[in-house]
Design an enzyme around this catalytic site. Structure first.
Site, short mmCIF file in Angstrom:
data_model
loop_
_atom_site.label_atom_id
_atom_site.label_comp_id
_atom_site.label_asym_id
_atom_site.label_seq_id
_atom_site.Cartn_x
_atom_site.Cartn_y
_atom_site.Cartn_z
N CYS A 1 0.83 -1.21 0.00
CA CYS A 1 0.00 0.00 0.00
C CYS A 1 0.87 1.26 0.00
O CYS A 1 1.91 1.30 0.65
CB CYS A 1 -0.95 0.07 1.18
SG CYS A 1 -2.16 -1.23 1.23
N GLU B 1 11.11 -16.08 -6.45
CA GLU B 1 10.25 -14.90 -6.31
C GLU B 1 10.18 -14.06 -7.58
O GLU B 1 9.14 -13.50 -7.88
CB GLU B 1 10.63 -14.04 -5.10
CG GLU B 1 11.97 -13.37 -5.20
CD GLU B 1 12.30 -12.53 -3.97
OE1 GLU B 1 11.40 -12.06 -3.29
OE2 GLU B 1 13.50 -12.37 -3.72
N ARG C 1 6.18 -0.82 -4.07
CA ARG C 1 5.80 -1.37 -2.78
C ARG C 1 4.86 -2.57 -2.91
O ARG C 1 4.67 -3.32 -1.96
CB ARG C 1 5.11 -0.28 -1.93
CG ARG C 1 6.01 0.90 -1.64
CD ARG C 1 5.22 2.06 -1.09
NE ARG C 1 4.71 1.82 0.22
CZ ARG C 1 5.34 2.13 1.35
NH1 ARG C 1 6.53 2.69 1.30
NH2 ARG C 1 4.80 1.89 2.50
N GLU D 1 19.35 -17.86 -0.29
CA GLU D 1 19.07 -16.59 -0.95
C GLU D 1 19.01 -16.77 -2.48
O GLU D 1 18.13 -16.21 -3.14
CB GLU D 1 20.12 -15.54 -0.55
CG GLU D 1 19.92 -14.17 -1.14
CD GLU D 1 18.57 -13.51 -0.82
OE1 GLU D 1 17.81 -14.04 0.01
OE2 GLU D 1 18.28 -12.47 -1.43
N LYS E 1 6.89 -4.67 -1.27
CA LYS E 1 8.26 -4.33 -0.88
C LYS E 1 8.42 -4.29 0.64
O LYS E 1 9.36 -4.85 1.18
CB LYS E 1 8.64 -2.98 -1.49
CG LYS E 1 10.05 -2.51 -1.16
CD LYS E 1 11.07 -3.42 -1.81
CE LYS E 1 12.50 -3.06 -1.44
NZ LYS E 1 13.42 -4.17 -1.77
N ASN F 1 -3.22 2.99 4.92
CA ASN F 1 -2.31 1.84 4.92
C ASN F 1 -2.38 1.20 6.30
O ASN F 1 -2.46 1.92 7.29
CB ASN F 1 -0.86 2.29 4.72
CG ASN F 1 -0.58 2.76 3.32
OD1 ASN F 1 -1.45 2.70 2.46
ND2 ASN F 1 0.63 3.23 3.10
N GLY F 2 -2.29 -0.11 6.36
CA GLY F 2 -2.29 -0.79 7.65
C GLY F 2 -3.52 -1.68 7.79
O GLY F 2 -4.24 -1.92 6.82
N HIS G 1 17.90 -37.70 2.25
CA HIS G 1 16.92 -38.15 3.25
C HIS G 1 15.50 -37.91 2.79
O HIS G 1 14.59 -37.78 3.60
CB HIS G 1 17.21 -37.49 4.61
CG HIS G 1 18.53 -37.90 5.17
ND1 HIS G 1 18.73 -39.14 5.76
CD2 HIS G 1 19.74 -37.29 5.17
CE1 HIS G 1 20.00 -39.24 6.11
NE2 HIS G 1 20.63 -38.13 5.76
N TRP H 1 -2.81 -2.92 -1.60
CA TRP H 1 -2.42 -4.34 -1.64
C TRP H 1 -3.44 -5.04 -0.76
O TRP H 1 -3.47 -4.83 0.46
CB TRP H 1 -1.00 -4.47 -1.09
CG TRP H 1 -0.36 -5.80 -1.29
CD1 TRP H 1 0.26 -6.25 -2.41
CD2 TRP H 1 -0.25 -6.86 -0.32
NE1 TRP H 1 0.76 -7.51 -2.20
CE2 TRP H 1 0.46 -7.91 -0.93
CE3 TRP H 1 -0.67 -7.02 0.99
CZ2 TRP H 1 0.76 -9.10 -0.28
CZ3 TRP H 1 -0.38 -8.22 1.65
CH2 TRP H 1 0.33 -9.24 1.00
N LYS I 1 15.63 -15.95 -4.75
CA LYS I 1 15.61 -15.01 -5.87
C LYS I 1 14.95 -15.67 -7.08
O LYS I 1 14.11 -15.06 -7.74
CB LYS I 1 17.03 -14.56 -6.26
CG LYS I 1 17.67 -13.60 -5.28
CD LYS I 1 17.15 -12.18 -5.36
CE LYS I 1 16.19 -11.76 -4.35
NZ LYS I 1 16.37 -11.69 -2.96
C1 F6R Z 1 13.07 -10.91 -0.84
C2 F6R Z 1 12.76 -9.77 0.01
C3 F6R Z 1 12.08 -10.03 1.30
C4 F6R Z 1 12.58 -9.08 2.40
C5 F6R Z 1 11.70 -9.24 3.66
C6 F6R Z 1 12.17 -8.34 4.79
O1 F6R Z 1 13.73 -10.51 -1.98
O2 F6R Z 1 13.02 -8.65 -0.33
O3 F6R Z 1 12.18 -11.37 1.70
O4 F6R Z 1 13.91 -9.36 2.68
O5 F6R Z 1 10.38 -8.93 3.35
O6 F6R Z 1 12.08 -7.00 4.44
P1 F6R Z 1 12.87 -5.90 5.27
O7 F6R Z 1 14.33 -6.14 5.03
O8 F6R Z 1 12.42 -4.58 4.70
O9 F6R Z 1 12.50 -6.07 6.70
#
Ligand code: F6R
Length: 584
Positions: A2, A467, A27, A460, A579, A99-100, A483, A75, A464
């Protein structure tokens, strides 16, 4: 997650609001809307889908004269993603964006039984509540309403018979941008950076009453003097600067931001805290930030002999945690606004446990509330999938582990100084990465295997790929595969094998042979040219183990990016993702 923008000034707000929404797109959202107002009229236009759909609608409609407006990207949480549920909402005299999450929305709704609600949202309930209390005094109505609302909110509010813009927040970010004969509200400064670099940070429960030349902030009726902050973020930071996607731009920025973040500490390592006085460290974070914590744990255990735990914040906040007096909780967060990480931080503080934040956004809730903080200098990260911020989180953790080990690894400082140059070379030779991406672009599944720190890297790399490219992918401790999960390995399934740790190299090689003999397509990712087991090879220069992930992870980030490009995915805004996850 949002986004809010609002404007009051001498210009027509239409373009400013639409541009702001575009800057907030990163976002994450699934619908959007705009409200434009003048003395006698208010016009609300909403659309499901992308901002360009809203823009098209706005462009074909006859738009009223106006110099005040609010806009929103939604969102979906309460209620589906559709036009009715999109913001702004209007009840009686009040138009509002939010937002929230309002946790007691159902309870409040029962008390507002005379209102004919048209949406499924908690936002419309808040709007109705403010309207119920509105008898011509906006501040009093907002104050009464927020005293009854439970949960998190950032509100941008307009009243039909009043030419001011109002803003109030709790547990959800909102700033007031200060311009020349114009003022703004926004979820973050990036939304308004082309108009101003000055802003006021609203604290919990503060209400801003905004006209084109005045901002009055009050809390419970008392005027609060606010400091004007000048951001060092430039418009370039939030533009693509010639790249097709923010994600690629942000990967390519990694050497520069690495240098900016590390330089002060490499000049004087004593300014990074020595954590060896603690007996136990809890790394608490979400998603990639938690995976950065996994690297931190491995390095702290090995180099500083500290007992470490990594927990995802959404579990940590609710579980029974047995604290030791000498525990440090390290919160890792790019945005500093992740709801679960904030809750975990507050839990540690309530238990009188020291908290240390590794954070990018300096004005964020986590940056403000943590006892100690170390900032990464990533600048704005716009692509939803983190790249440069993750890498800098790892860099700070490496510094901390080195310092807390008493400077055990003699090559650390020299290697750290070489790191930006080495990474530039890696990122300039992308052909090898593109070839691998081409090779796996049509695969439905992929696996990442590694041991110890290499497993943390795998987590990680795998995230990537899933996602941004929507490839089903799993990261496994190399020895654990047999296993159960090895039953999924069949002909041509890509398996990335990360091998940077000399001590366990041979063990991972045995695991490569196991999957190779079942037909897997092996991609080795290593600092050792001599490893021959893979059909494809990514080789990076060997540096101190404390720093090695910083040269490996970007190659996997780029492969994720490039596979997404080949598959035509919405790289910067992957489906269903936001985001900054400011709700639970
Ligand atoms: C993945 C990604 C998320 C953030 C997670 C935490 O690419 O960006 O997994 O790492 O949502 O976000 P922050 O770092 O803003 O607390």
């Amino acid at each position: 997650m949002c986004g809010i923008i609002g404007y009051v000034g001498e210009k027509h707000p239409k373009e400013i609001l639409i541009n702001g929404l575009k800057r907030l797109e990163y976002r994450g959202y699934d619908s959007s809307g705009i409200a434009l107002k003048n003395r006698s009229d208010i016009q609300i236009i909403k659309s499901k889908g992308k901002i360009k759909d809203l823009e098209e609608k706005v462009n074909i409609l006859e738009i009223i004269e106006s110099n005040i407006g609010i806009a929103h990207t939604r969102w979906a949480t309460h209620g589906r993603a559709n036009e009715v549920n999109a913001h702004p909402h209007k009840v009686g005299m009040v138009t509002l964006v939010h937002n929230g999450i309002i946790e007691n929305a159902s309870e409040l709704k029962e008390k507002l039984s005379s209102v004919n609600f048209i949406s499924e949202t908690d936002t419309e309930v808040a709007c109705a509540l403010i309207n119920k209390y509105y008898k011509g005094d906006a501040l009093s109505a907002i104050n009464k309403a927020i005293s009854e609302i439970k949960g998190s909110y950032a509100f941008g509010i307009l009243f039909d018979d009043n030419e001011k813009l109002y803003a109030v927040r709790k547990d959800s970010p909102l700033i007031v941008g200060i311009g020349e004969n114009e003022n703004f509200i926004a979820s973050d400064i990036a939304a308004i950076i082309e108009y101003t670099n000055k802003y006021i940070l609203l604290e919990e429960g503060e209400i801003a009453e905004i006209t084109k030349d005045k901002v009055i902030v009050t809390k419970e009726g008392k005027v609060i003097e606010k400091q004007i902050i000048v951001t060092d973020i430039s418009q370039d930071d939030s533009d693509k600067c010639g790249y097709n996607h923010y994600m690629e731009k942000e990967i390519m920025e990694e050497p520069a931001v690495l240098m900016k973040t590390l330089a002060p500490y490499l000049d004087d390592i004593d300014i990074i805290p020595d954590l060896s006085k603690y007996e136990e460290i809890h790394f608490v974070a979400c998603g990639s930030a938690m995976y950065a914590g996994m690297i931190g744990k491995t390095l702290f255990e090995e180099y500083a002999n500290l007992k470490c735990y990594v927990e995802c914040a959404s579990e940590y906040r609710y579980k029974k945690v047995i604290y030791d007096r000498k525990t440090l909780v390290i919160l890792i967060s790019q945005s500093g606004e992740t709801a679960d990480t904030i809750a975990a931080m507050r839990k540690a503080k309530e238990n009188s446990i020291d908290t240390l934040a590794i954070v990018n956004v300096k004005t964020s809730t986590i940056a403000r509330e943590c006892d100690f903080k170390l900032f990464i200098e990533a600048g704005p990260e716009i692509a939803v999938a983190t790249t440069k911020a993750y890498l800098l989180q790892v860099a700070i953790l490496s510094l901390l582990a080195y310092r807390s080990s008493g400077g055990k690894d003699k090559s650390f400082i020299d290697d750290a100084k070489r790191l930006p140059g080495l990474l530039t070379d890696i990122l300039n030779k992308k052909e090898v990465l593109k070839n691998i991406a081409n090779e796996i672009a049509n695969s439905k599944d992929a696996f990442f295997i590694g041991r110890g720190i290499d497993y943390a890297i795998c987590l990680e790399g795998s995230l990537k790929l899933k996602e941004v490219a929507y490839t089903h992918s799993e990261a496994y401790q190399a020895g654990e595969l047999k296993h159960g999960t090895i039953s999924l390995i069949e002909k041509d399934v890509p398996v990335f094998a990360v091998i940077s740790d000399e001590n366990i190299k041979d063990k991972t090689i045995s695991n490569i042979i196991e999957v190779k003999s079942r037909g897997a397509k092996i991609i080795t990712v290593s600092n050792d040219e001599a490893i021959l087991e893979g059909e494809f090879k990514i080789v990076v220069p060997k540096v101190s183990k404390l720093l090695q992930p910083i040269l490996i992870v970007p190659t996997l980030q780029y492969i994720g990016y490039y596979v997404a490009l080949l598959r035509g995915c919405d790289i910067d805004k992957p489906r269903n993702l936001a985001k900054s996850v400011t709700v639970e």
